[in-house]
Design an enzyme around this catalytic site. Structure first.
Site, PDB file in Angstrom:
ATOM      1  N   HIS A 115      14.789  -0.273 -10.135  1.00 35.89           N
ATOM      2  CA  HIS A 115      16.018  -0.464 -10.898  1.00 35.89           C
ATOM      3  C   HIS A 115      16.190  -1.943 -11.178  1.00 35.89           C
ATOM      4  O   HIS A 115      15.837  -2.794 -10.349  1.00 35.89           O
ATOM      5  CB  HIS A 115      17.219   0.045 -10.090  1.00 35.89           C
ATOM      6  CG  HIS A 115      18.530  -0.507 -10.553  1.00 35.89           C
ATOM      7  ND1 HIS A 115      19.163  -1.566  -9.930  1.00 35.89           N
ATOM      8  CD2 HIS A 115      19.331  -0.167 -11.597  1.00 35.89           C
ATOM      9  CE1 HIS A 115      20.298  -1.838 -10.551  1.00 35.89           C
ATOM     10  NE2 HIS A 115      20.420  -1.011 -11.563  1.00 35.89           N
ATOM     11  N   GLY A 267      34.791   4.440 -21.069  1.00 39.69           N
ATOM     12  CA  GLY A 267      34.497   5.268 -22.233  1.00 39.69           C
ATOM     13  C   GLY A 267      33.111   5.063 -22.798  1.00 39.69           C
ATOM     14  O   GLY A 267      32.896   5.263 -23.992  1.00 39.69           O
ATOM     15  N   GLY A 268      32.167   4.680 -21.950  1.00 40.73           N
ATOM     16  CA  GLY A 268      30.798   4.505 -22.419  1.00 40.73           C
ATOM     17  C   GLY A 268      30.129   5.836 -22.721  1.00 40.73           C
ATOM     18  O   GLY A 268      30.669   6.908 -22.454  1.00 40.73           O
TER      19      GLY A 268
END
Length: 312
Positions: A115, A267-268
């Site tokens: 990651h 709100g992605g």
């Protein structure tokens, strides 16, 4: 105000966005070359509240079972609770955030999951100086740890940190160990790497240079491990253990990860936020590895250690 946060004027976000886009291109190219056959498929998306991004996902490559490399730049008039809970000084400010995030889930259990993330945040209010910071890092999650790989990973991290100060590697390694920690399991997510947030203790250009070094550092750290392990033999036992341990990855991302929470609260695009999830994972009640097995050895690696000195 948090002692790590500083105000500054005349921050130009355009060069930062341009760098993050180029970094996404560079990482995708390096991963495609290392995989050999897999290709990233791109989805462009727009966010109703402001901004958008490019989500790139590879599935069923020769080496990479599923991997995503995301670029986004989003903005808004009000910060979500995950960003403002501990920073009341940011209330009432408009904000912009941009960055690159990626997670790679290889097929071969001998290749660790990886990651990385680099990001920039700025909050502004009329009549006041903007508040800004960088964040990011990279971390490694092996299933069958190889000391050679861990040493290489941390040596790459150490080397990129050195131009920025003798304590940077130790500080950001410690931060990584503490952040990627599953409290309910009493174990780290893997063998760590670097993690930093609220970075602005240096001048803007130095902070930006460090983020650039971390972005390049991920490529230098991970690609050699992929190439070294991609032909290592494994069987069904190793595959099932990989899927079981991937469950821990899911637990961390959905329970603890602030980036996931910020993305969902702001709100992605849900598909882009959750592209970090592995394509397959499993849970098993009260799994206990045989004490003499290779699977049992992993537990020794899931506590913070001074890897560079321990493994030399």
């Amino acid at each position: 105000m948090d002692s790590q946060l500083r105000d500054t004027a005349n921050i130009e976000i355009t060069p930062i966005i341009a760098f993050f886009k180029s970094l996404q291109d560079k990482i995708c190219q390096a991963l495609e070359e290392a995989d050999g056959t897999g290709k990233f498929i791109e989805d462009n998306w727009q966010r109703k509240e402001g901004g958008g991004g490019r989500t790139r996902v590879m599935t069923d490559g020769t080496v990479i079972e599923q991997g995503g490399v995301n670029f986004s730049v989003v903005s808004g008039d009000k910060l979500p609770p995950s960003a403002s809970a501990h920073r009341p000084e940011l209330a009432g400010r408009t904000w912009q955030a941009c960055g690159v995030s990626l997670v790679i889930h290889p097929k071969n259990p001998n290749i660790p999951t990886a990651h990385a993330n680099v990001r920039f945040f700025i909050a502004e209010k009329a009549g006041e100086k903007p508040v800004w910071w960088f964040g990011g890092g990279f971390d490694l999650t092996p299933f069958y740890p190889k000391n050679e790989d861990i040493t290489h990973w941390h040596q790459t991290a150490f080397d990129l940190c050195q131009p920025f100060g003798d304590n940077v590697y130790n500080d950001h390694k410690k931060w990584c160990d503490e952040y990627f920690y599953l409290k309910h399991r009493d174990e780290t997510r893997g063998v760590g790497g670097l993690f930093f947030d609220d970075l602005n203790q240096w001048d803007f250009d130095t902070c930006f240079d460090y983020v650039k070094a971390v972005g390049q550092g991920f490529i230098d750290a991970y690609i050699p491990i992929m190439q070294r392990r991609k032909n290592d033999a494994y069987g069904e036992q190793e595959r099932q253990f990989q899927l079981y341990r991937r469950g821990r990855y899911v637990e961390f991302n959905l329970v603890f990860d602030r980036g996931t929470l910020f993305g969902l609260q702001s709100g992605g695009r849900t598909e882009s936020i959750l592209m970090s999830m592995p394509p397959l994972a499993r849970w098993e009640y009260n799994f206990q590895a045989d004490e003499s097995s290779n699977e049992a050895k992993l537990a020794d690696y899931l506590t913070p250690k001074d890897w560079l000195n321990l493994l030399k």
